[in-house]
Design a protein around this motif. Structure first.
Motif, PDB file in Angstrom:
ATOM      1  N   TYR A 102      -9.061   3.312 -58.719  1.00 23.98           N
ATOM      2  CA  TYR A 102      -8.342   3.449 -57.556  1.00 23.98           C
ATOM      3  C   TYR A 102      -7.949   4.526 -57.099  1.00 23.98           C
ATOM      4  CZ  TYR A 102      -7.966  -1.317 -59.571  1.00 23.98           C
ATOM      5  OH  TYR A 102      -8.239  -2.499 -60.096  1.00 23.98           O
ATOM      6  N   SER A 103      -7.354   4.558 -55.728  1.00 21.72           N
ATOM      7  CA  SER A 103      -6.927   5.704 -55.025  1.00 21.72           C
ATOM      8  C   SER A 103      -5.433   6.337 -55.850  1.00 21.72           C
ATOM      9  CB  SER A 103      -6.565   5.187 -53.759  1.00 21.72           C
ATOM     10  OG  SER A 103      -5.692   4.341 -53.435  1.00 21.72           O
ATOM     11  N   HIS A 104      -5.227   7.367 -55.621  1.00 18.40           N
ATOM     12  CA  HIS A 104      -4.110   8.271 -56.129  1.00 18.40           C
ATOM     13  C   HIS A 104      -4.397   8.131 -57.701  1.00 18.40           C
ATOM     14  CE1 HIS A 104      -2.270   7.446 -52.247  1.00 18.40           C
ATOM     15  NE2 HIS A 104      -2.129   6.291 -52.608  1.00 18.40           N
ATOM     16  N   PRO A 171      -5.950  13.322 -47.879  1.00 19.56           N
ATOM     17  CA  PRO A 171      -6.852  12.826 -49.307  1.00 19.56           C
ATOM     18  C   PRO A 171      -8.165  12.081 -48.864  1.00 19.56           C
ATOM     19  CG  PRO A 171      -4.528  12.345 -49.555  1.00 19.56           C
ATOM     20  CD  PRO A 171      -4.552  12.732 -48.004  1.00 19.56           C
ATOM     21  N   GLN A 172      -9.205  12.658 -49.202  1.00 17.83           N
ATOM     22  CA  GLN A 172     -10.372  11.852 -48.806  1.00 17.83           C
ATOM     23  C   GLN A 172     -10.471  10.287 -49.505  1.00 17.83           C
ATOM     24  OE1 GLN A 172     -13.722  14.391 -50.319  1.00 17.83           O
ATOM     25  NE2 GLN A 172     -13.125  16.126 -48.897  1.00 17.83           N
ATOM     26  N   GLN A 173     -11.086   9.576 -48.770  1.00 20.37           N
ATOM     27  CA  GLN A 173     -11.367   8.247 -48.986  1.00 20.37           C
ATOM     28  C   GLN A 173     -12.411   8.095 -50.102  1.00 20.37           C
ATOM     29  OE1 GLN A 173     -12.877   5.579 -45.895  1.00 20.37           O
ATOM     30  NE2 GLN A 173     -12.654   3.737 -47.142  1.00 20.37           N
ATOM     31  N   GLN A 174     -12.027   7.508 -51.169  1.00 17.68           N
ATOM     32  CA  GLN A 174     -12.705   7.343 -52.548  1.00 17.68           C
ATOM     33  C   GLN A 174     -13.915   6.518 -52.241  1.00 17.68           C
ATOM     34  OE1 GLN A 174     -10.397   6.219 -55.701  1.00 17.68           O
ATOM     35  NE2 GLN A 174     -11.648   6.746 -57.306  1.00 17.68           N
ATOM     36  N   GLN A 176     -16.764   3.696 -53.372  1.00 20.25           N
ATOM     37  CA  GLN A 176     -16.287   2.565 -54.034  1.00 20.25           C
ATOM     38  C   GLN A 176     -17.169   2.660 -55.339  1.00 20.25           C
ATOM     39  OE1 GLN A 176     -14.553  -0.003 -52.842  1.00 20.25           O
ATOM     40  NE2 GLN A 176     -14.965  -1.157 -54.847  1.00 20.25           N
TER      41      GLN A 176
END
Length: 344
Positions: A102-104, A171-174, A176
Motif C-alpha cells: 500500500y501507499s504510505h 510521493p511517487q505513485q507506487q 502495482q
C-alpha cells in the motif's frame, strides 16, 4: 526539486546536526530511550524540506497507531503467552504486507516496529506501561522536529546561494504489487516475530526486541523488481546490516572509555560518527545500506537511556539482538522461499 540535485551539505551535515540536536532535546526533557529520538532524526532527513516533512509525518503517524494498538492489546495479552505469541506474529505479518503493497508504506513500517517494541514492554516488569508507550511516540516527535528544524535552516541558507525550485518532490505513485507475492514475502517476518516473542514472553529478554525490529526493517524491499529480485535484496540487506552493526559496535566500544560522562566530547563523537556514516552513504552507493546501518547502530549503542552514562552490557545486548534477529530470519526466509509455492 526539479532539475538540479541539492548541494551535498543537506545530505551530509544535515543528519549529523539533526541527531545531535534531537539527543540534546531528549536528554533535556529527561526522556528514556533517547537513542530512538536520535535514530528518528537521522532517518527522517531527506533531500529537501518537503520530503523530510512528509517522511516525518508518516513516522509520527505510524508510531502513534502502533503504540495505540499495543497499548490496548499488550496488558490484556501479556499474561497469556499462547495468545500473545501468535498475535505478535499475525500483526507483524499483516503490517509487513501493508508496508510493501500500500501507499504510505513507511507509516506501516513504523506502526509495526512501534507495536513490537511496546508489546514487548507489556510482558516485562514495567509498572508504568502507558508512560513507556507515550515516551516512545514523544521520542519520535522530538527526533522528527529536530530534523525538520535543521532541514528548514539548511534550505533557507541554500535558497540564498542557489536557484532551488520551491516545488518539492511529491510521493511517487507506487507500482502495482501482486498481493499474493507480498503475502509470501512477509510470511517469514511474522514467523520470526512469533518465534522471538516466545523467549521474550517467557524470560523477558529485552535484547530480543532489537532482533524483531531488524527482521521488520530487512524485509521492507521493493517487490516490483525495480532493483532486483526481492530475495537477493533481502539477503544483501542482511549482510550489510551485520557489517554496519559490527563496525559501529567496534567504534563505539573503543570510544566509551574515552568520553564517558563527558557530555561535550560525547556530542562531538556522536556528530562525527553520524557524519562519517552519512558521507560513506554518498561515496559508496553500493554499500549505502551498510553505511546507514552503521549510523543507526552507532546511535543505538552510543546514546543510551538517560544522559551520557554508558552501560556497556546494554549496548552489547542491543547488538547481540540484531545478530540473533538476522540469523533467525535467514533460516526462516530460506525455508519459506524453498517450500512455499511462489505466485505465478
Amino acid at each position: 526539486m526539479s532539475g538540479k540535485s541539492p548541494p551535498p551539505i543537506i545530505t551530509q551535515f544535515g543528519p549529523a546536526a539533526s541527531v545531535a540536536l534531537a539527543v540534546v532535546i531528549a536528554h533535556a526533557l529527561g526522556l528514556s530511550d533517547s537513542w530512538w529520538a536520535g535514530i528518528s532524526a537521522f532517518v527522517v532527513m531527506q533531500e529537501n524540506l518537503w520530503a523530510s516533512f512528509y517522511r516525518g509525518f508518516l513516522r509520527i503517524a505510524g508510531s502513534a497507531v502502533g503504540a495505540a494498538i499495543a497499548f490496548v492489546a499488550g496488558p490484556a495479552l501479556g499474561p497469556f503467552p499462547l495468545i500473545f505469541v501468535p498475535f505478535m506474529g499475525l500483526v507483524t505479518w499483516v503490517g509487513l504486507i501493508g508496508a510493501v503493497v500500500y501507499s504510505h508504506g513507511y507509516a506501516w513500517v513504523l506502526a509495526v516496529v512501534t507495536f513490537v517494541m511496546v508489546m514487548c514492554e507489556a510482558i516485562g516488569p514495567n509498572h508504568d506501561f502507558g508512560h513507556f508507550a507515550q515516551e516512545r511516540v514523544i521520542n519520535v516527535v522530538v527526533g522528527t522536529s529536530a530534523c525538520i528544524l535543521i532541514a528548514a535552516l539548511i534550505e533557507i541558507v541554500l535558497r540564498r546561494r542557489h536557484d532551488l525550485s520551491r516545488k518539492s518532490n511529491q510521493p511517487q505513485q507506487q507500482t502495482q504489487i501482486d498481493t499474493r507475492e507480498a503475502i509470501v514475502h512477509a510470511l517469514p517476518g511474522g514467523l520470526v516475530i512469533a518465534l522471538l516473542a516466545g523467549p521474550a514472553s517467557l524470560w523477558q529478554l529485552d535484547a530480543v526486541t532489537q532482533g524483531m525490529v531488524t527482521t521488520i526493517a530487512v524485509l521492507v524491499v521493493p517487490l516490483d523488481h525495480r532493483s532486483g529480485l526481492p530475495r537477493f535484496l533481502v539477503i544483501d540487506r542482511m549482510y550489510q546490516r551485520i557489517a554496519g552493526c559490527l563496525l559501529a559496535g567496534a567504534v563505539a566500544f573503543l570510544l566509551f572509555p574515552l568520553i564517558e560522562d563527558k557530555p561535550i566530547l560525547c556530542q562531538v563523537a556522536l556528530f562525527a560518527g553520524v557524519l562519517a556514516g552519512t558521507i560513506a552513504q554518498t561515496r559508496f552507493p553500493t554499500r549505502r545500506y551498510a553505511a546507514m546501518q552503521f549510523v543507526i547502530a552507532f546511535i543505538m549503542v552510543f546514546v543510551q537511556d538517560k544522559g551520557w552514562t554508558v552501560d556497556e552490557q546494554q549496548a552489547f545486548g542491543r547488538l547481540a539482538g540484531v545478530l540473533v534477529g538476522i540469523a533467525t530470519l535467514y533460516l526462516l526466509y530460506a525455508a519459506v522461499q524453498r517450500f512455499v509455492p511462489k505466485p505465478n
